[in-house]
Design a protein around this motif. Structure first.
Motif, short mmCIF file in Angstrom:
data_model
loop_
_atom_site.label_atom_id
_atom_site.label_comp_id
_atom_site.label_asym_id
_atom_site.label_seq_id
_atom_site.Cartn_x
_atom_site.Cartn_y
_atom_site.Cartn_z
N ALA A 185 32.93 -25.03 22.80
CA ALA A 185 34.36 -24.74 22.89
C ALA A 185 35.08 -25.40 21.73
CB ALA A 185 34.92 -25.24 24.22
N GLY A 186 35.96 -24.65 21.06
CA GLY A 186 36.69 -25.18 19.92
C GLY A 186 38.17 -25.28 20.20
N THR A 187 38.77 -26.40 19.81
CA THR A 187 40.20 -26.61 20.02
C THR A 187 40.89 -26.94 18.70
OG1 THR A 187 39.96 -28.99 20.45
CG2 THR A 187 39.82 -27.49 22.35
N ARG A 188 42.12 -26.48 18.57
CA ARG A 188 43.02 -26.93 17.49
C ARG A 188 44.03 -27.88 18.11
NH1 ARG A 188 43.05 -21.21 16.27
NH2 ARG A 188 41.73 -20.81 14.44
N PHE A 189 44.46 -28.86 17.33
CA PHE A 189 45.41 -29.82 17.91
C PHE A 189 46.46 -30.23 16.88
CE2 PHE A 189 41.69 -32.11 16.38
CZ PHE A 189 42.22 -33.09 15.56
N LEU A 190 47.63 -30.58 17.40
CA LEU A 190 48.72 -31.14 16.61
C LEU A 190 49.31 -32.28 17.43
CD1 LEU A 190 50.71 -31.11 14.22
CD2 LEU A 190 52.11 -29.49 15.54
N ILE A 191 49.25 -33.48 16.86
CA ILE A 191 49.73 -34.68 17.55
C ILE A 191 50.87 -35.28 16.74
CG2 ILE A 191 49.11 -36.99 18.38
CD1 ILE A 191 46.21 -35.96 18.58
N GLN A 192 52.03 -35.47 17.36
CA GLN A 192 53.19 -36.03 16.68
C GLN A 192 53.72 -37.21 17.49
OE1 GLN A 192 55.64 -32.82 14.49
NE2 GLN A 192 54.96 -31.78 16.34
N GLN A 193 53.95 -38.32 16.80
CA GLN A 193 54.44 -39.52 17.46
C GLN A 193 55.52 -40.18 16.61
OE1 GLN A 193 50.16 -41.01 18.06
NE2 GLN A 193 51.19 -41.85 19.85
N THR A 194 56.47 -40.82 17.28
CA THR A 194 57.59 -41.49 16.61
C THR A 194 57.92 -42.77 17.36
OG1 THR A 194 58.49 -39.33 15.97
CG2 THR A 194 59.95 -41.23 15.76
N SER A 195 58.26 -43.79 16.62
CA SER A 195 58.72 -45.04 17.23
C SER A 195 60.24 -45.11 17.14
CB SER A 195 58.11 -46.25 16.51
OG SER A 195 58.77 -46.46 15.26
N LYS A 196 60.82 -46.06 17.86
CA LYS A 196 62.24 -46.35 17.71
C LYS A 196 62.45 -47.12 16.41
CE LYS A 196 63.08 -46.73 22.69
NZ LYS A 196 63.54 -47.64 23.78
N ASN A 197 63.70 -47.09 15.92
CA ASN A 197 64.07 -47.98 14.82
C ASN A 197 64.21 -49.38 15.41
OD1 ASN A 197 65.36 -49.43 12.76
ND2 ASN A 197 66.36 -47.57 11.99
N GLN A 198 63.34 -50.28 15.04
CA GLN A 198 63.24 -51.55 15.73
C GLN A 198 62.95 -52.69 14.75
OE1 GLN A 198 59.26 -51.60 17.91
NE2 GLN A 198 59.44 -49.45 17.26
N PRO A 199 63.11 -53.93 15.19
CA PRO A 199 62.78 -55.06 14.31
C PRO A 199 61.31 -55.03 13.91
CG PRO A 199 64.08 -55.79 16.19
CD PRO A 199 63.70 -54.37 16.47
N VAL A 200 61.04 -55.46 12.70
CA VAL A 200 59.66 -55.57 12.23
C VAL A 200 58.94 -56.63 13.06
CG1 VAL A 200 58.21 -56.28 10.28
CG2 VAL A 200 60.20 -54.80 9.89
N ARG A 217 56.57 -42.84 11.94
CA ARG A 217 56.38 -41.44 12.33
C ARG A 217 54.98 -41.03 11.91
NH1 ARG A 217 62.26 -40.24 10.33
NH2 ARG A 217 61.33 -40.83 8.36
N SER A 218 54.29 -40.28 12.76
CA SER A 218 52.95 -39.83 12.41
C SER A 218 52.71 -38.41 12.87
CB SER A 218 51.88 -40.75 13.00
OG SER A 218 51.82 -40.62 14.41
N GLN A 219 51.88 -37.70 12.12
CA GLN A 219 51.48 -36.35 12.49
C GLN A 219 49.99 -36.20 12.21
OE1 GLN A 219 53.82 -32.59 11.76
NE2 GLN A 219 52.17 -32.19 10.30
N THR A 220 49.25 -35.70 13.19
CA THR A 220 47.82 -35.49 13.06
C THR A 220 47.49 -34.06 13.46
OG1 THR A 220 47.43 -37.80 13.69
CG2 THR A 220 45.54 -36.32 13.75
N LYS A 221 46.71 -33.38 12.64
CA LYS A 221 46.33 -32.02 12.96
C LYS A 221 44.86 -31.81 12.60
CE LYS A 221 48.00 -30.21 8.52
NZ LYS A 221 48.89 -29.21 7.86
N GLY A 222 44.22 -30.86 13.29
CA GLY A 222 42.83 -30.61 13.00
C GLY A 222 42.18 -29.69 14.00
N GLU A 223 40.85 -29.59 13.90
CA GLU A 223 40.05 -28.76 14.79
C GLU A 223 38.84 -29.55 15.26
OE1 GLU A 223 38.91 -25.10 13.00
OE2 GLU A 223 40.96 -24.32 12.86
N THR A 224 38.44 -29.31 16.50
CA THR A 224 37.28 -29.99 17.08
C THR A 224 36.44 -28.96 17.83
OG1 THR A 224 38.50 -32.06 17.35
CG2 THR A 224 36.49 -31.81 18.64
N VAL A 225 35.12 -29.06 17.66
CA VAL A 225 34.19 -28.22 18.41
C VAL A 225 33.40 -29.13 19.35
CG1 VAL A 225 32.19 -26.70 18.30
CG2 VAL A 225 34.01 -26.49 16.58
#
Length: 272
Positions: A185-200, A217-225
């Motif tokens: 089984a093959g899947t495509r994926f898109l993962i998006q994540q964001t943090s708050k504006n915060q103290p270091v 902010r991050s974005q991850t995309k790809g395919e997995t079998v």
């Protein structure tokens, strides 16, 4: 996990169910590059060697509900050196990774969630320990990726994500079933994540007045079998971009810094 659409007929319930006592060998190649933008100037960090890690996975048990207990060993770590990489940098990276071969861990994977514990050396320096704990969090997503409902080609589902650590992020992983044939089984994926504006976080601050702030902010995309009789993927390719925006408004002029990290990971099952 939220099923958006079941996809086309025929549909069936998909579940990774490896045989107890089975063994799997997986190779993962990791490459990254860093770009820093500040004051209108863009600068690329010196090239770093890529790494190839070989994992050996042993399935300990599988419950009727599909919960899989397993352990793994990081069998080997090889450096893949790109042209232009300084020998000193290669030596530094090789030295920092020298303790990794032989690292072990144990995990539980199933529809009710995934857990993974690494057995880290007691004398490990804090920064390296954090990096490996981040690796463990990433590997917690290894395991059954499918919804419990019966699905067919074109099925789509979403998975809310809640990060932890010094800079917590929130986001969503969106998945689509693009191939289904026999036990693969093959899947495509898109993962998006964001943090708050915060103290270091304190461990990354460069000023004593705690005035520095950051947003991730991050974005991850790809395919997995997947093979349904294996726990880890048969193959996977992904690209991830992480952007960190840092600022210090109390400086004159205010300091603003953007750090962009691009990561590519290719994972492939090897013949045992």
């Amino acid at each position: 996990m939220l099923l958006v659409t079941q996809g086309r007929e025929p549909r069936r319930q998909l579940l990774l169910k490896p045989a107890p006592g089975s063994k799997q060998v997986v190779s993962a190649i990791h490459a990254s590059s860093v770009t820093v933008e500040t004051g209108g100037t863009t600068r690329r960090a010196p090239p770093a060697p890529s790494t190839r890690m070989t994992f050996i996975i042993h399935v300990q048990s599988v419950s009727p509900e599909g919960d899989t207990r397993y352990d793994f060993t990081l069998d080997a770590v090889d450096l893949l050196v790109h042209p232009g990489t300084s020998e000193q940098h290669v030596d530094e990276v090789r030295k920092s990774l020298a303790f990794l071969p032989g690292l072990t861990g144990a995990g539980l994977s199933g529809w009710r969630g995934n857990t993974l514990d690494l057995k880290l050396p007691a004398h490990l320096e804090p920064q390296r320990r954090r990096e490996l704990q981040d690796l463990a969090k990433a590997l917690q997503f290894v395991g059954n990726p499918f919804p419990q409902e019966a699905i067919g080609l074109g099925a789509r589902w979403d998975q809310p994500l809640y990060g932890s650590g010094p800079v917590g992020t929130q986001g969503t992983g969106s998945f689509e079933l693009f191939s289904l044939e026999g036990s693969r089984a093959g899947t495509r994926f898109l993962i998006q994540q964001t943090s708050k504006n915060q103290p270091v976080p304190a461990e990354y601050q460069t000023r004593s007045d705690s005035s520095e702030r950051m947003m991730i902010r991050s974005q991850t995309k790809g395919e997995t079998v997947f093979r349904l009789d294996r726990l880890w993927p048969a193959s996977s390719e992904m690209e991830m971009r992480v952007q960190a925006d840092l600022s210090s408004e109390k400086e004159d002029p205010p300091r603003r810094l953007k750090v962009i990290t691009d990561v590519k990971v290719r994972l492939e099952e090897k013949d045992r």
